[in-house]
Design an enzyme around this catalytic site. Structure first.
Site, PDB file in Angstrom:
ATOM      1  N   GLY A   1     -36.087  13.822  28.983  1.00  0.00           N
ATOM      2  CA  GLY A   1     -36.556  15.183  29.255  1.00  0.00           C
ATOM      3  C   GLY A   1     -37.891  15.480  28.588  1.00  0.00           C
ATOM      4  O   GLY A   1     -38.659  16.323  29.070  1.00  0.00           O
TER       5      GLY A   1
ATOM      6  N   GLN B   1     -25.955   3.525  29.108  1.00  0.00           N
ATOM      7  CA  GLN B   1     -26.931   4.269  29.924  1.00  0.00           C
ATOM      8  C   GLN B   1     -27.537   3.296  30.931  1.00  0.00           C
ATOM      9  O   GLN B   1     -26.849   2.432  31.438  1.00  0.00           O
ATOM     10  CB  GLN B   1     -28.013   4.921  29.049  1.00  0.00           C
ATOM     11  CG  GLN B   1     -27.791   6.397  28.820  1.00  0.00           C
ATOM     12  CD  GLN B   1     -27.997   7.267  30.073  1.00  0.00           C
ATOM     13  OE1 GLN B   1     -28.216   6.795  31.184  1.00  0.00           O
ATOM     14  NE2 GLN B   1     -27.870   8.566  29.884  1.00  0.00           N
TER      15      GLN B   1
ATOM     16  N   GLU C   1     -35.281  23.995  24.190  1.00  0.00           N
ATOM     17  CA  GLU C   1     -34.702  22.831  23.508  1.00  0.00           C
ATOM     18  C   GLU C   1     -34.034  23.322  22.237  1.00  0.00           C
ATOM     19  O   GLU C   1     -34.647  24.022  21.435  1.00  0.00           O
ATOM     20  CB  GLU C   1     -35.808  21.804  23.203  1.00  0.00           C
ATOM     21  CG  GLU C   1     -35.436  20.704  22.221  1.00  0.00           C
ATOM     22  CD  GLU C   1     -34.207  19.872  22.625  1.00  0.00           C
ATOM     23  OE1 GLU C   1     -34.256  19.238  23.682  1.00  0.00           O
ATOM     24  OE2 GLU C   1     -33.204  19.887  21.871  1.00  0.00           O
TER      25      GLU C   1
ATOM     26  N   CYS D   1     -45.733   2.007  36.555  1.00  0.00           N
ATOM     27  CA  CYS D   1     -46.246   2.678  37.750  1.00  0.00           C
ATOM     28  C   CYS D   1     -45.294   2.367  38.890  1.00  0.00           C
ATOM     29  O   CYS D   1     -44.556   1.393  38.830  1.00  0.00           O
ATOM     30  CB  CYS D   1     -47.662   2.241  38.081  1.00  0.00           C
ATOM     31  SG  CYS D   1     -47.788   0.554  38.592  1.00  0.00           S
TER      32      CYS D   1
ATOM     33  N   GLY E   1     -35.086  12.071  25.015  1.00  0.00           N
ATOM     34  CA  GLY E   1     -35.767  10.827  25.369  1.00  0.00           C
ATOM     35  C   GLY E   1     -36.393  10.868  26.746  1.00  0.00           C
ATOM     36  O   GLY E   1     -37.536  10.451  26.936  1.00  0.00           O
TER      37      GLY E   1
ATOM     38  N   ALA F   1     -30.850  26.776  26.583  1.00  0.00           N
ATOM     39  CA  ALA F   1     -31.367  26.959  27.941  1.00  0.00           C
ATOM     40  C   ALA F   1     -30.894  28.275  28.548  1.00  0.00           C
ATOM     41  O   ALA F   1     -31.678  29.000  29.176  1.00  0.00           O
ATOM     42  CB  ALA F   1     -30.910  25.793  28.820  1.00  0.00           C
TER      43      ALA F   1
HETATM   44  P1  NAD Z   1     -31.192  13.225  25.320  1.00  0.00           P
HETATM   45  O1  NAD Z   1     -29.754  13.236  24.971  1.00  0.00           O
HETATM   46  O2  NAD Z   1     -32.124  12.353  24.556  1.00  0.00           O
HETATM   47  O3  NAD Z   1     -31.767  14.709  25.259  1.00  0.00           O
HETATM   48  C1  NAD Z   1     -31.068  15.840  25.719  1.00  0.00           C
HETATM   49  C2  NAD Z   1     -31.687  17.058  25.044  1.00  0.00           C
HETATM   50  O4  NAD Z   1     -31.115  18.245  25.562  1.00  0.00           O
HETATM   51  C3  NAD Z   1     -31.470  17.069  23.544  1.00  0.00           C
HETATM   52  O5  NAD Z   1     -32.723  17.127  22.904  1.00  0.00           O
HETATM   53  C4  NAD Z   1     -30.633  18.317  23.296  1.00  0.00           C
HETATM   54  O6  NAD Z   1     -30.934  18.952  22.080  1.00  0.00           O
HETATM   55  C5  NAD Z   1     -31.012  19.176  24.471  1.00  0.00           C
HETATM   56  N1  NAD Z   1     -29.981  20.168  24.833  1.00  0.00           N
HETATM   57  C6  NAD Z   1     -28.663  19.944  25.053  1.00  0.00           C
HETATM   58  N2  NAD Z   1     -28.047  21.068  25.411  1.00  0.00           N
HETATM   59  C7  NAD Z   1     -28.980  22.038  25.429  1.00  0.00           C
HETATM   60  C8  NAD Z   1     -28.959  23.402  25.758  1.00  0.00           C
HETATM   61  N3  NAD Z   1     -27.830  24.001  26.143  1.00  0.00           N
HETATM   62  N4  NAD Z   1     -30.122  24.087  25.682  1.00  0.00           N
HETATM   63  C9  NAD Z   1     -31.283  23.504  25.290  1.00  0.00           C
HETATM   64  N5  NAD Z   1     -31.356  22.197  24.969  1.00  0.00           N
HETATM   65  C10 NAD Z   1     -30.217  21.471  25.052  1.00  0.00           C
HETATM   66  O7  NAD Z   1     -31.219  12.868  26.870  1.00  0.00           O
HETATM   67  P2  NAD Z   1     -32.431  12.402  27.798  1.00  0.00           P
HETATM   68  O8  NAD Z   1     -32.652  10.948  27.630  1.00  0.00           O
HETATM   69  O9  NAD Z   1     -33.579  13.317  27.654  1.00  0.00           O
HETATM   70  O10 NAD Z   1     -31.761  12.602  29.220  1.00  0.00           O
HETATM   71  C11 NAD Z   1     -31.449  13.916  29.674  1.00  0.00           C
HETATM   72  C12 NAD Z   1     -30.620  13.878  30.923  1.00  0.00           C
HETATM   73  O11 NAD Z   1     -31.385  13.415  32.020  1.00  0.00           O
HETATM   74  C13 NAD Z   1     -29.419  12.942  30.836  1.00  0.00           C
HETATM   75  O12 NAD Z   1     -28.326  13.531  31.476  1.00  0.00           O
HETATM   76  C14 NAD Z   1     -29.861  11.729  31.545  1.00  0.00           C
HETATM   77  O13 NAD Z   1     -28.793  10.975  32.060  1.00  0.00           O
HETATM   78  C15 NAD Z   1     -30.692  12.333  32.637  1.00  0.00           C
HETATM   79  N6  NAD Z   1     -31.659  11.381  33.136  1.00  0.00           N
HETATM   80  C16 NAD Z   1     -32.419  11.721  34.174  1.00  0.00           C
HETATM   81  C17 NAD Z   1     -33.332  10.830  34.677  1.00  0.00           C
HETATM   82  C18 NAD Z   1     -34.179  11.189  35.813  1.00  0.00           C
HETATM   83  O14 NAD Z   1     -34.942  10.408  36.283  1.00  0.00           O
HETATM   84  N7  NAD Z   1     -34.110  12.390  36.245  1.00  0.00           N
HETATM   85  C19 NAD Z   1     -33.474   9.590  34.133  1.00  0.00           C
HETATM   86  C20 NAD Z   1     -32.707   9.269  33.066  1.00  0.00           C
HETATM   87  C21 NAD Z   1     -31.830  10.183  32.562  1.00  0.00           C
END
Ligand code: NAD
Length: 558
Positions: free
Chosen positions: A179, A131, A197, A412, A177, A244
């Site tokens: 989200g 990651q 979720e 920050c 983590g 979702a």
């Molecule tokens: P994670 O794997 O810890 O959590 C993902 C969650 O989604 C899990 O709790 C899972 O149960 C849930 N989930 C999966 N499919 C689902 C569905 N169909 N319906 C409902 N819930 C569902 O991941 P994370 O660390 O929270 O990261 C989430 C995503 O965001 C990743 O793809 C990551 O790469 C991306 N991300 C975004 C940013 C940003 O700044 N926007 C930063 C880092 C990561």
């Protein structure tokens, strides 16, 4: 005989306090941050070494973890440990100002850079998914993303709702983590959050850390709570245990259009990060084990439906954006949803102007383990930047509402010039004994000049340079040359294998003069890479920033 750590229960707790377990504070910082990444309060699945973001790991396996710990304890002040995808492979002579650790994670030759090949190699024990901050040991729990998410929603509010989300319904999914920060960031902006979720334990975890206010198993109940709060202008977050697509379908059927709509499931990883519809968590776990190919097919089918629902809600008026998980890319590339990219990514829509000023997710951690040290740094920051009102608002809210996870930390968004000032001030605090132990300074790889990710950070660049990946490589090289404490170069973070290349840096303020010189260089050069990257792509704000900080090479060579 050496004891091999085989599971989390034998790993032990993150060392804290002022006693060294290693031969210097930089090595000690790396050791404590590695432990901290796998602290059960910090990591999503520490027993599997998974920190966050699907399968983002801190070390390849427990044997590798054990060896890294031993290596860090053995490492001299003029040596550098090399880590290849979560496994230590060598200790080589360097010099006191060189990084103590150099890390490369998940790198594949581009032609072979896809999930299938990656999984084959992973199954052979040859690689690991790092990651962004998981494999580079600077994850600080959900707070890390709260600030970025807070900034994003604040910008959404400024652009669409007159500066506040009060009285708006904000729908999303995924409380993992990263989200898991969404509900708090939305309520900090005064809005209502309704999040789907699948896994109940994730929702409970967010309730415990006060990132989420309420939970229900009923979509019906979740929607009615949310509508009531919206009508009353209350800032409340609600987690619904459901898929979702079921939540979105319920909204579509009832003709309820959210004010904003996004998603943070781990859609970037169709096998491990996303749940197909019409399946319980238990059923999904069995299918994933027994028939991974079928699981991926079903996952992608659901993602296609998910994106179509989002497009329909966008048509009905929801401010819709992708939140960096490649959901659109999966639906478009693997399921032929041609118009998947009709809703924008959050970076071009809301974050890029900040990147042009060299701004990004600056963070620091108190190695002492004492929250009081972070309070002292908060105060210093407020004194340093009295004109920055949004920073002051953030620090105040963070102090009130963010529970520390693992080692106390703060984040920050600071820009060109500011990071250097803050870093030097922290080093002074350490030197003068105003904090109890050194401070570790780092950042996410999702930053201004450290990432090439065409479906996220570098989506829709002005000059079309979305897929140019020289920038993160230059970033890692300049931070190595400048003397960061550890530097990492990764592939596939955020959006998955094949879709991104990105670099990390961490630097330790241990109060010494050597650290001061290094901090000055690294915290100048690191954001400067972002200013240069955006200047090169033709952004006016970056040109202004470059002028102000004398970064423009053409000016220099005139
Ligand atoms: P994670 O794997 O810890 O959590 C993902 C969650 O989604 C899990 O709790 C899972 O149960 C849930 N989930 C999966 N499919 C689902 C569905 N169909 N319906 C409902 N819930 C569902 O991941 P994370 O660390 O929270 O990261 C989430 C995503 O965001 C990743 O793809 C990551 O790469 C991306 N991300 C975004 C940013 C940003 O700044 N926007 C930063 C880092 C990561």
């Amino acid at each position: 005989m050496a004891i091999t750590i085989t599971d989390i229960s034998k790993k032990g707790k993150t060392p804290t306090g002022t006693e060294l377990n290693t031969k210097g504070w930089v090595q000690e910082a790396a050791l404590r941050m590695l432990y901290n990444n796998l602290d059960p309060d910090v990591a999503e699945r520490p027993e599997d070494l998974v920190v966050y973001g699907g399968t983002g790991k801190a070390a390849r396996n427990w044997e590798a973890f054990d060896l890294i710990v031993k290596a860090l304890k053995d490492l001299e002040e003029d040596e550098t440990l090399l880590v290849q995808s979560g496994k230590p492979v060598g200790i080589l002579p360097t010099h006191k100002d060189a990084p103590r650790v150099l890390i490369s994670n998940s790198m594949l030759v581009p032609h072979w850079a896809n999930w299938k090949k990656f999984r084959e190699l992973e199954a052979k024990g040859l690689t690991m998914y790092g990651q962004m901050t998981a494999g580079s040991w600077i994850y600080i729990g959900s707070q890390g993303i709260v600030q970025g998410t807070y900034e994003t929603y604040a910008e959404v509010a400024r652009q669409h709702f007159g500066g506040s989300l009060k009285g708006t319904l904000n729908v999303t999914a995924g409380l993992g983590g990263m989200g898991g920060a969404q509900p708090l960031a939305i309520t900090m902006n005064e809005g209502v959050c309704l999040a789907a979720e699948m896994e109940e334990w994730r929702i409970r975890k967010r309730l415990e850390t006060r990132y989420l206010d309420k939970m229900t198993n009923s979509i019906e109940e979740g929607i009615s709570w949310a509508l009531e709060a919206k009508a009353n202008g209350e800032a409340i977050s609600i987690g619904v245990v459901c898929n979702a697509v079921d939540l979105l379908q319920a909204l579509l059927d009832r003709n309820i259009t959210p004010d904003t709509l996004t998603d943070q499931t781990s859609a970037h990883d169709a096998l491990v990060g996303y749940f197909p519809e019409n399946m319980s968590v238990e059923e999904a776990n069995v299918l994933r084990q027994q028939n991974p190919e079928l699981y991926v097919e079903k996952s992608l089918d659901t993602m296609a439906r998910h994106v179509k629902q989002m497009l329909e809600l966008q048509k009905r008026g929801a401010v819709t954006f992708d939140y960096g998980n490649n959901l659109r890319g999966q639906a478009h590339d693997l399921r032929g949803v041609e118009n998947a990219f009709d809703f924008p990514g959050f970076v071009p829509a809301y974050i890029r102007p900040l990147f042009c000023e060299g701004k990004g997710p600056f963070r620091w951690v108190a190695l002492s383990g004492d929250p009081e040290d972070i309070r002292v740094t908060d105060e210093v920051l407020l004194e340093l930047f009295p004109e920055n009102k949004s920073l002051a608002r953030w620090i105040k809210m963070a102090q009130e509402r963010i529970a520390f996870q693992g080692l106390p930390a703060r984040i920050c968004w600071l820009g060109q010039g500011e990071r250097e000032i803050a870093g030097l001030a922290f080093n002074k605090l350490v030197r003068e004994g105003k904090v109890k132990a050194p401070i570790v300074i780092g950042r996410d790889h999702l930053d201004t000049g450290s990432v090439a990710s065409p479906n996220r950070e570098t989506e829709a660049m002005k000059d079309g340079s979305d897929a140019i990946a020289d920038w993160p490589v230059l970033n890692a090289m300049i931070n190595t040359a400048g003397g960061a404490s550890w530097v990492s170069l990764h592939h596939g973070g955020g959006v998955g294998i094949g879709y991104s290349i990105h670099a990390g840096m961490v630097i330790v303020a241990d109060g010494t003069e050597d650290a001061e010189i290094r901090l000055k260089r690294v915290l100048h050069n690191d954001p400067a890479m972002g200013v240069l990257r955006h200047l090169d792509a033709g952004y006016d704000i970056a040109a202004d920033t470059a002028r102000k900080h004398r970064l423009d090479i053409k000016e220099r060579l005139k």
